[in-house]
Design a protein around this motif. Structure first.
Motif, PDB file in Angstrom:
ATOM      1  N   HIS A 178      -8.183  -6.422   3.535  1.00  0.00           N
ATOM      2  CA  HIS A 178      -8.416  -5.165   3.536  1.00  0.00           C
ATOM      3  C   HIS A 178      -7.234  -4.457   2.941  1.00  0.00           C
ATOM      4  O   HIS A 178      -7.362  -3.358   1.980  1.00  0.00           O
ATOM      5  N   ARG A 179      -5.896  -4.966   2.824  1.00  0.00           N
ATOM      6  CA  ARG A 179      -4.862  -4.314   2.314  1.00  0.00           C
ATOM      7  C   ARG A 179      -5.017  -4.459   0.554  1.00  0.00           C
ATOM      8  O   ARG A 179      -4.983  -3.412   0.008  1.00  0.00           O
TER       9      ARG A 179
ATOM     10  N   LYS B  92     -10.938  -0.808  -7.541  1.00  0.00           N
ATOM     11  CA  LYS B  92     -11.681  -1.256  -6.541  1.00  0.00           C
ATOM     12  C   LYS B  92     -13.137  -2.214  -7.001  1.00  0.00           C
ATOM     13  O   LYS B  92     -13.317  -3.439  -6.446  1.00  0.00           O
TER      14      LYS B  92
ATOM     15  N   TYR C 279       0.842  -1.276  -0.134  1.00  0.00           N
ATOM     16  CA  TYR C 279      -0.122  -0.099   0.167  1.00  0.00           C
ATOM     17  C   TYR C 279       0.923   1.279   0.144  1.00  0.00           C
ATOM     18  O   TYR C 279       0.730   2.118  -0.786  1.00  0.00           O
TER      19      TYR C 279
ATOM     20  N   SER D 209      -6.638  -8.730   7.519  1.00  0.00           N
ATOM     21  CA  SER D 209      -5.855  -7.571   7.235  1.00  0.00           C
ATOM     22  C   SER D 209      -5.348  -7.799   5.578  1.00  0.00           C
ATOM     23  O   SER D 209      -5.547  -6.923   4.822  1.00  0.00           O
TER      24      SER D 209
ATOM     25  N   ALA E 138     -16.688  -1.357   4.061  1.00  0.00           N
ATOM     26  CA  ALA E 138     -15.604  -1.414   2.993  1.00  0.00           C
ATOM     27  C   ALA E 138     -16.469  -1.843   1.633  1.00  0.00           C
ATOM     28  O   ALA E 138     -15.865  -1.921   0.776  1.00  0.00           O
TER      29      ALA E 138
ATOM     30  N   SER F 288      -8.236  -0.263  -4.476  1.00  0.00           N
ATOM     31  CA  SER F 288      -9.068   1.362  -4.793  1.00  0.00           C
ATOM     32  C   SER F 288      -8.003   2.180  -4.983  1.00  0.00           C
ATOM     33  O   SER F 288      -8.255   3.041  -5.829  1.00  0.00           O
ATOM     34  N   VAL F 289      -6.837   2.235  -4.582  1.00  0.00           N
ATOM     35  CA  VAL F 289      -5.758   2.891  -5.052  1.00  0.00           C
ATOM     36  C   VAL F 289      -5.275   2.625  -6.380  1.00  0.00           C
ATOM     37  O   VAL F 289      -5.248   3.676  -7.300  1.00  0.00           O
TER      38      VAL F 289
ATOM     39  N   LYS G 297       1.506   4.332  -2.819  1.00  0.00           N
ATOM     40  CA  LYS G 297       1.242   5.509  -2.717  1.00  0.00           C
ATOM     41  C   LYS G 297       2.890   6.231  -3.112  1.00  0.00           C
ATOM     42  O   LYS G 297       2.430   7.447  -4.089  1.00  0.00           O
TER      43      LYS G 297
ATOM     44  N   HIS H 237      -7.698  -1.912  -0.243  1.00  0.00           N
ATOM     45  CA  HIS H 237      -6.793  -0.659  -0.558  1.00  0.00           C
ATOM     46  C   HIS H 237      -6.058  -0.491  -1.534  1.00  0.00           C
ATOM     47  O   HIS H 237      -6.194   0.459  -2.382  1.00  0.00           O
TER      48      HIS H 237
ATOM     49  N   SER I 290      -0.590  -8.437  -4.555  1.00  0.00           N
ATOM     50  CA  SER I 290      -1.697  -8.432  -3.667  1.00  0.00           C
ATOM     51  C   SER I 290      -2.944  -9.403  -3.917  1.00  0.00           C
ATOM     52  O   SER I 290      -3.366  -9.942  -3.237  1.00  0.00           O
TER      53      SER I 290
END
Lengths: 762, 211
Positions: A251-252, A263, A140, A248, A318, A258-259, A144, A255, A181
């Motif tokens: 969720h990771r 998503k 993640y 996790s 989420a 979605s980044v 970024k 994320h 991922s």
């Protein structure tokens, strides 16, 4: 004239033509040339005068000039010298200056480079950070960083080749991150697939604990803990089932996606994966769930675990799982679960296993309720299973009943002492006030099967109620259903066993005892109902009595008794040995008839335990059989001739039977009822022996006539036989007159009877 | 009309309760054995047709209840009987001792010329035996009655006992017949008649005594 022309020429510099023309054309040539000469001499004198005047100056000038020439030469040398000197000095200067210029240029270049480099540096550090993040699987932050790299840092830095490389690297990295991922997600999915049965098991356990929770048990638990010195707030392991799973990675991944702007794709992917998993979960691991409870447990655990996790994701937000999607999936799954369980349970023949499966399903349903999932087709399934369970139980009890009946002697229970007496009284509700006072050995009216069956029915009810426990049914409904099942058990299974029993030949007395026993069992139904209402804690329902529960079995038994008696009658009648040409009757009944009648009355008295209805039916059947057989004997085509002596003998036998019928061998008969069976035979015998042809022929065809039961055909048949016998006996003797008359009458009657027969026939 | 038999013999089984009368009869009529004991209530009979020297003989065998309470019913059947099997249980002393009482019963109630035979049943239960074969034989000699040990369970001597009794009755009957009718040769149908006639006197006699 000539002077003028010279002046003219001197005055005009050019355009001397007209002047020359005038000279040329005029006459004065010599004058003119003289003048011209004079003029030339004048100019020469003037030039000489001039030269004389300027000579000295000229010489001076030359001298001066010569002087200047040396000076100039001196100056020239001097200047050349200076020039050389200057040249010497400036040469080095120029070299320096050039050097300086170069140095300055380098300096400028260096500054520009530094500036550029400074711009590149963050890009590079970020890039390296990105690399390390990717390596450390911190996807993640890596993403970024990537974002920053792509949108902020890269545009800032110019279009260098390495920049190009980095920007080319970016999609690759992004893909790598996505792939990684995804791999994480797959690991996660695999992980939860393994964990979900545990989750389900834990949830079920918690529900179980919750259901079993009561104030007392909680207090007890606390006390126990206090005694053991365990602090009540220690929490070993996860408290909630879903805590077993580490969400996790999921969720990771979410994320990350979605980044990545994927998503929705990710959600789609997740859902489709889970759907596939659900499909796998819904196929039981062991194909034979009906073999053991473990299979069912695992199956339900897996399904439950799966949906608990989904439900958790739903509440965790989420947007990974939507309510609609979850309910949709669940709807599909629960139907599948129900049908799987249905298929598997329908094969089970072990009630204990069914009970444990039912328990699991109930627990499953309760847990589902806790998690807010609709339970819909499952209660229905439980109901269907209840029916199957009843069937299975009944099957089992058919075996039990068969055992009881196979080993039963069908004799009244005889007890020799108080202990045995109490033993029977404890197992079966019998109002034994009269028996109480009798001396030992005491004899119960029913056989061992009554208490045995009664106890078994109770057992059955127990077993049956076990299933309905925990279904949340009210006591009243449970009791009603239990009553229904118990009646069904008695009226179907037990009666079925009885019917099967009747298929093999049973001694008469045993049949009688069975009928008596069924009455006692019926009488005890009320006690069974009481027993049911006691267990279920509902009110006693007395309205529904099972009065005719065993009627079918009793009818069977009665039919058997009738058949048996008829068979015995047949056996007696097979012993018949009439001499159809007997001249004189013996004066007493044939021995088979007397034997038969005494046997029958003996049997009928021993049937006194039977209900009146059955006894009446038995005696009717026997009597009817006797009458039919005797009548058939008379009309048997194999018997060609019957003497009147033989007829008298038979009449005597029939009278014996009629006497037996008339004296009402059993109570409860209508007066003369049994005699009616002999009526047709009696009329036939009376007609023939009484020779009462005139009234027969007169009354024929009239209802209620004296011989209304005798058909012309039967009368004719018998008459023919009589005629044959008489002809045989009187072949050689001369007929007396009255005999001749009789013979004549006989022929006439025969003819008339034939006519009547023909009339009837046409 | 063709007769289904040449002779009809009525036989009677008597003896104490539980000695195996019904089992013997069951073995003889159905060739089967039932281990469970179901005591006979009142009276029952079975019919079996046997072949004796080329003659069809119908045996109507009456099985009586051994229990005392049925005695009145059962004694009524003594009179018509042509042969009586007295059964005792070799594993039960009392049943053997009671044979004497049963014989007295026969003397009181049955016709004088009735054929008798003593059967010591349950001879398969050697371990439980209380009555030796010799004592049985001794008793038989005492009363001049034939004796045989049987086992309904193992199907031992049951057939031969009934055949012996039937043969004796037949011989006695034929002897009487020859005495009353020395002409000899007769058809089957006539023999029946002879049979009836032979029975007649006893019936008449009993009637007289009743009257």
């Amino acid at each position: 004239m000539t002077n003028a022309t010279i002046q003219e020429i001197e005055g005009i510099d050019d355009y001397w033509g007209p002047a020359f023309r005038s000279i040329y054309e005029g006459e004065g040539h010599e004058a003119f040339v003289q003048q011209l000469d004079e003029r030339i001499k004048q100019h020469d004198k003037e030039i000489e005068k001039l030269c004389n005047f300027h000579y000295q100056g000229f010489i001076d000038s030359i001298r001066e000039l010569l002087q200047v020439r040396s000076h100039a030469e001196e100056l020239h040398a001097e200047i050349s010298n200076v020039d050389a000197n200057v040249k010497d000095t400036t040469d080095s200067l120029c070299a320096k200056a050039e050097e300086l210029i170069r140095a300055r240029r380098v300096e400028l270049n260096i500054a520009a480079t530094i500036e550029k480099m400074e711009l590149c540096l963050p890009l590079l550090t970020t890039y390296s950070k990105l690399k390390s993040q990717v390596e450390a699987k911190r996807y993640y932050p890596a993403l970024k960083t990537l974002e920053q790299l792509e949108h902020v840092l890269l545009p800032r830095v110019g279009p260098y080749k390495w920049c190009g490389q980095i920007s080319a690297d970016i999609p690759r990295l992004r893909q790598a991150i996505q792939d990684a991922s995804m791999a994480d997600l797959r690991d996660f999915l695999e992980n939860i697939r393994e964990l979900s049965p545990q989750v389900g098991a834990m949830a079920l356990r918690q529900t179980q604990e919750m259901l079993g929770r009561s104030l007392a048990s909680i207090v007890q638990n606390k006390k126990d803990m206090a005694v053991l010195g365990i602090p009540t707030n220690i929490t070993a392991g996860p408290q909630c089932p879903h805590e077993l799973v580490d969400f996790s990675p999921l969720h990771r991944c979410l994320h990350i996606h979605s980044v990545l702007g994927a998503k929705n794709d990710f959600i789609q992917y997740y859902r489709s994966q889970r759907k596939q998993q659900a499909r796998l979960v819904l196929i039981p691991a062991s194909t034979n769930l009906h073999d053991s409870i473990v299979g069912v447990k695992n199956y339900l655990n897996a399904v439950l675990g799966f949906f608990i996790l989904e439900e958790h994701l739903l509440s965790a937000g989420a947007g990974l799982v939507s309510k609609d999607w979850l309910l949709d999936m669940w709807g599909m799954s629960v139907t599948k679960v129900a049908s799987t369980l249905r298929t598997n349970t329908s094969l089970i023949t072990d009630p204990t296993l069914m009970l444990s499966i039912k328990h699991q399903i109930v627990l499953f349903i309760n847990t589902l309720k806790c998690y807010g999932l609709p339970t819909d087709p499952l209660p229905m399934l439980l109901q269907e299973m209840a029916e199957h369970y009843t069937e299975v139980l009944m099957q089992r009890w058919v075996g039990v009943f068969r055992d009881i009946l196979d080993n039963a002697s069908f004799l009244p229970i005889e007890v020799a002492n108080q202990d045995q007496y109490d033993g029977v009284m404890d197992t079966f509700p019998y109002d034994g006030d009269e028996l109480e006072t009798e001396p030992f050995p005491r004899k119960f009216p029913f056989s061992t099967i009554v208490p045995a069956v009664y106890v078994q029915v109770k057992e059955f009810i127990f077993a049956w109620l076990k299933y309905s426990a925990g279904l949340g049914l009210g006591g009243g409904r449970r009791a009603a259903a239990a009553r229904h099942s118990a009646s069904l058990l008695l009226s179907r299974s037990f009666t079925g066993c009885l019917s099967a029993l009747f298929r093999r030949p049973l001694p008469l007395m045993q049949l009688v005892q069975i009928i008596v026993d069924t009455q006692y069992l019926e009488g005890a139904t009320l006690c069974l109902y009481e027993f049911i209402s006691n267990i279920t804690g509902s009110e006693l329902v007395t309205t529904q009595t099972a009065g005719s529960m065993f009627q079918a079995a009793r009818d069977d038994a009665e039919q058997q008794i009738c058949d048996k008696l008829e068979k015995k009658v047949d056996e007696f009648l097979d012993l018949e040995n009439y001499d159809w040409l007997l001249v004189e009757p013996t004066g007493q009944a044939s021995s088979f008839v007397t034997d038969m009648l005494s046997y029958l009355s003996g049997v009928l008295t021993s049937l006194e335990q039977l209900p009146e209805r059955a006894r009446v039916a038995a005696v009717r059947a026997a009597t009817n059989r006797i009458a039919t057989r005797l009548r058939n004997l008379l009309l048997d085509p194999a018997v060609k001739q019957i003497s009147s002596g033989a007829l008298d003998q038979l009449n005597l036998d029939v009278i014996q039977c009629e006497q037996f019928a008339a004296c009402e061998p059993v109570p409860g008969l209508k007066e003369g009822e049994l005699l009616e069976h002999f009526a047709s035979l009696r009329q036939l015998l009376d007609l023939i022996t009484g020779w009462d042809w005139s009234s027969y022929l007169h009354d024929v065809g009239i209802e209620g006539g004296k011989y209304s039961l005798v058909t012309p055909r039967d009368a004719a048949t018998l008459l023919e036989k009589l005629k044959e016998a008489e002809q045989k006996s009187s072949v050689f003797s001369v007929l007396k007159k009255n005999e001749r008359d009789r013979r004549k009458l006989l022929d006439t009657v025969l003819k008339q009877l034939k006519q009547l027969q023909n009339q009837d026939g046409s | 009309m063709a007769k289904t038999y040449d002779y009809l013999f009525k036989l009677l089984l008597i003896g104490d309760s539980g000695v195996g009368k019904t089992s013997i009869l069951f073995r003889f009529s159905e060739d089967a054995f039932n281990i469970s004991f179901i005591s006979t209530i009142g009276i029952d009979f079975k019919i079996r047709t046997i072949d004796l020297d080329g003659k069809k003989v119908k045996l109507q065998i009456w099985d009586t209840a051994g229990q005392e309470r049925f005695r009145t019913i059962t004694t009524a059947y003594y009179r018509g009987s042509m042969g009586i099997m007295l059964v005792y249980d070799v594993t039960n002393e009392k049943s053997f001792e009671n044979i004497k009482n049963w014989i007295r019963n026969i003397e009181e109630n049955a016709s004088a010329d009735v054929e008798k035979m003593i059967l010591g049943n349950k001879c398969d239960l050697e371990a439980k035996r209380q009555v030796s074969k010799e004592r049985g034989e001794q008793l038989a000699i005492e009363y001049q009655i034939k004796f045989i040990e049987t086992s309904a369970k193992d199907s031992l001597n049951v057939e031969s006992a009934f055949y012996t009794l039937a043969r004796d009755i037949k011989a006695k009957m034929e002897k009487k017949q020859e005495a009353s009718n020395p002409a000899g040769a007769r058809s089957g149908a006539h023999q029946i008649r002879a049979n009836e006639q032979q029975r007649k006197p006893t019936s008449w006699l009993s009637r007289c005594s009743l009257l």
